[in-house]
Design an enzyme around this catalytic site. Structure first.
Site, PDB file in Angstrom:
ATOM      1  N   HIS A  83      68.431  40.557  61.283  1.00  0.00           N
ATOM      2  CA  HIS A  83      68.342  41.258  60.189  1.00  0.00           C
ATOM      3  C   HIS A  83      67.915  42.645  60.272  1.00  0.00           C
ATOM      4  O   HIS A  83      68.543  43.507  59.600  1.00  0.00           O
ATOM      5  CB  HIS A  83      67.289  40.456  59.390  1.00  0.00           C
ATOM      6  CG  HIS A  83      67.230  40.970  58.012  1.00  0.00           C
ATOM      7  ND1 HIS A  83      66.510  41.854  57.514  1.00  0.00           N
ATOM      8  CD2 HIS A  83      68.050  40.491  56.895  1.00  0.00           C
ATOM      9  CE1 HIS A  83      66.713  41.983  55.936  1.00  0.00           C
ATOM     10  NE2 HIS A  83      67.477  41.126  55.725  1.00  0.00           N
ATOM     11  N   SER A  95      68.813  43.566  50.686  1.00  0.00           N
ATOM     12  CA  SER A  95      68.347  44.022  52.267  1.00  0.00           C
ATOM     13  C   SER A  95      69.077  45.261  52.576  1.00  0.00           C
ATOM     14  O   SER A  95      68.640  45.946  53.500  1.00  0.00           O
ATOM     15  CB  SER A  95      68.422  43.087  53.082  1.00  0.00           C
ATOM     16  OG  SER A  95      67.390  42.053  52.857  1.00  0.00           O
ATOM     17  N   ASP A 133      60.809  44.847  59.575  1.00  0.00           N
ATOM     18  CA  ASP A 133      61.904  43.917  59.532  1.00  0.00           C
ATOM     19  C   ASP A 133      61.733  43.011  60.835  1.00  0.00           C
ATOM     20  O   ASP A 133      60.319  42.467  61.241  1.00  0.00           O
ATOM     21  CB  ASP A 133      63.210  44.816  59.724  1.00  0.00           C
ATOM     22  CG  ASP A 133      63.981  43.808  58.881  1.00  0.00           C
ATOM     23  OD1 ASP A 133      64.782  42.818  59.090  1.00  0.00           O
ATOM     24  OD2 ASP A 133      64.612  44.285  57.691  1.00  0.00           O
TER      25      ASP A 133
END
Ligand code: CA
Ligand code: CA
Length: 507
Positions: free
Chosen positions: A214, A377, A174
């Site tokens: 994220h 996600s 990520d």
């Protein structure tokens, strides 16, 4: 014919609650031979009890003095008698004896209706993290807060079985991770060689600071520290999260950064890789890198993507590579529906998991949390956390066996039918500890009675029988096959009195 406990959901719910200790919730199916009526009940596992006491119900016709003599002979002391419950006695287990052995001796004596260990009970295991307690974490436990009750993965029920995967390393490919976050730090992997927490594919260093946020959001869903009184809890309360920084501050990377992080994960002990990222472009290089993970027994969890599209016809990668270690995950809502922008696909999406308004850790500070984001996600790390717990529970199983457990445990909710391989949403409890059920197999009237037990693969289970619902005797013990079942033929059924059967996991 499948006779599942779903046939009587209200009763099942009522009786399940007090028996949710570790390995303690086993659904038990009673079958009444004469009428084939099916009912359900629950019984605690026989390994979960206070080992210094048993409970004894004297027979109505037992002479009190004879029973006293029996107590004395066995050096067993009566601690308490409940006159209002037909004289039920709490008996202390003498030194050098076990509760199970002494209970068996009482049962054999003929003086009692039953004798059983003093089974432990406790409230369902729920962590003290504030966002769990106040119901914000609907995906883990949904009592209907702004949504539909039980549109969740049954996490508390699963955590009674297992909540820690502390020895499992999961690589989060990520944007990096805020590894100092108060609710992540204890669950961040540490490289024994350099003290780092992963790999930065842009710099070739171990600097995995999250400049986007994220990766920190994703990590919190998977493995924020559970039951530490802070923030949220991950699906796994304890786990080791390795950061593979393949996306930059804008959330972008390329196949080469992805592959570099996969190689780092493979060569540094990761068992699961979480990839909450996607691309419309097929890559031979990436698929070969995933094959290398597969050959090492590593599971690759991919988010299905947020295009609102059928990826069977408009493929997204890595979700759509046809490799058997990939689990592709779509997003579900708190109403147990497909999230509006989630991709779907009967062939290329395997399962759905919560992905709407997911409260989790964020990177602006060490105590920052948010629930403003939605998407696949967040669904992928739900599944990665679940797989980490499955691997911790079944360490000797292959990646295919572990993935089968995950898939077989899915809750079949109508909105997911035809939208993914399982047609369902993740249910952690069913995956970790499948309910044990009995079904009657159709046989001719003159033939012996046949039962099929289902309880998940490779599980030692016992079928007990009784004529009076008081004294149960084991009649058959076996280990379930890879398909999760075994059959039992009762040769005595053609000429015996009415009998009931139940199934439990072997102690
Ligand atoms: Ca639930
Ligand atoms: Ca926490």
């Amino acid at each position: 014919m499948t006779l599942e406990t779903k046939s009587n959901p209200s009763r099942q719910k009522k009786i399940r609650k007090p028996t949710t200790s570790w390995a303690a919730v086993f659904l038990v199916a009673f079958l009444l031979l004469q009428t084939s009526r099916l009912d359900s009940n629950a019984k605690p596992a026989s390994n979960a009890f206070h080992d210094d006491q048993i409970l004894v119900m004297p027979r109505k016709d037992t002479n009190a003095k004879t029973l006293l003599l029996f107590h004395a002979e066995h050096k067993a002391e009566v601690v308490r008698t409940f006159e209002g419950i037909r004289g039920l006695q709490v008996v202390r287990v003498p030194e050098g004896e076990t509760a199970e052995r002494i209970a068996a001796a009482y049962e054999k004596s003929g003086l009692v209706e039953f004798a059983e260990p003093d089974y432990a009970i406790h409230a369902a295991l729920t962590p003290n993290d504030p966002y769990f307690v106040d119901g914000t974490l609907w995906g883990l436990n949904n009592t209907g807060q702004n949504g539909k009750a039980d549109a969740d993965i049954d996490a508390p029920e699963a955590w009674d079985v297992l909540n820690s995967a502390s020895n499992i390393v999961v690589a989060v490919l990520d944007t990096g991770v805020r590894f100092t976050h108060e609710d992540l730090a204890a669950n961040i992997w540490v490289n024994p060689n350099d003290g780092g927490h992963g790999f930065n594919a842009f710099t070739g260093t171990n600097d995995v600071a999250d400049e986007n946020g994220h990766g920190t959001l994703v990590s919190g869903v998977l493995g924020a520290v559970g039951n530490n009184g802070k923030g949220v809890t991950g699906v796994a309360w304890r786990v080791q999260m390795m950061a593979g920084k393949c996306l930059d501050s804008s959330g972008s990377g390329s196949n080469s950064t992805l592959i570099a992080c996969m190689e780092y994960a493979r060569t540094n002990g990761a068992k699961i890789v979480n990839a909450s990222l996607d691309s419309p472009t097929f890559s031979l290089a990436v698929s070969n890198a995933i094959l290398a993970l597969r050959d090492a027994g590593i599971i690759f969890v991919a988010s299905a993507g947020n295009n609102g599209a059928n990826i069977d016809t408009s493929p997204r990668y890595p979700a759509c590579y046809e490799i058997d270690n990939i689990v592709s995950v779509g997003a579900s809502t708190r109403l147990d529906t497909v999230w509006s922008l989630s991709n779907f696909g009967a062939t290329n999406v395997d399962i759905f998991a919560p992905g709407e308004q997911i409260q989790t850790t964020w990177s602006p500070s060490d105590n920052f949390y948010t629930s403003i984001f939605s998407g696949t996600s967040y669904s992928a790390p739900y599944v990665s956390g679940a797989l980490a717990l499955l691997l911790a529970r079944y360490p000797l199983e292959t990646h295919q066996q572990i993935i089968s457990r995950l898939m077989n445990g899915a809750d079949h909710v109508p909105d997911f039918a035809g939208k993914c391989v399982t047609g369902g949403r993740l249910n952690l409890r069913n995956a970790l500890s499948p309910p044990i059920t009995l079904a009657v197999l159709p046989t001719a009237a003159s033939q012996p009675f046949q039962l099929r037990l289902s309880g998940g693969p490779n599980r030692l289970c016992v079928i007990d029988s009784t004529t009076n619902l008081i004294s149960w005797l084991p009649v058959y013990t076996n280990t379930t096959a890879a398909d999760g079942t075994f059959d039992f033929t009762d040769p005595a059924s053609t000429n015996s009195p009415r009998r009931f059967f139940r199934a439990v996991a072997a102690p």
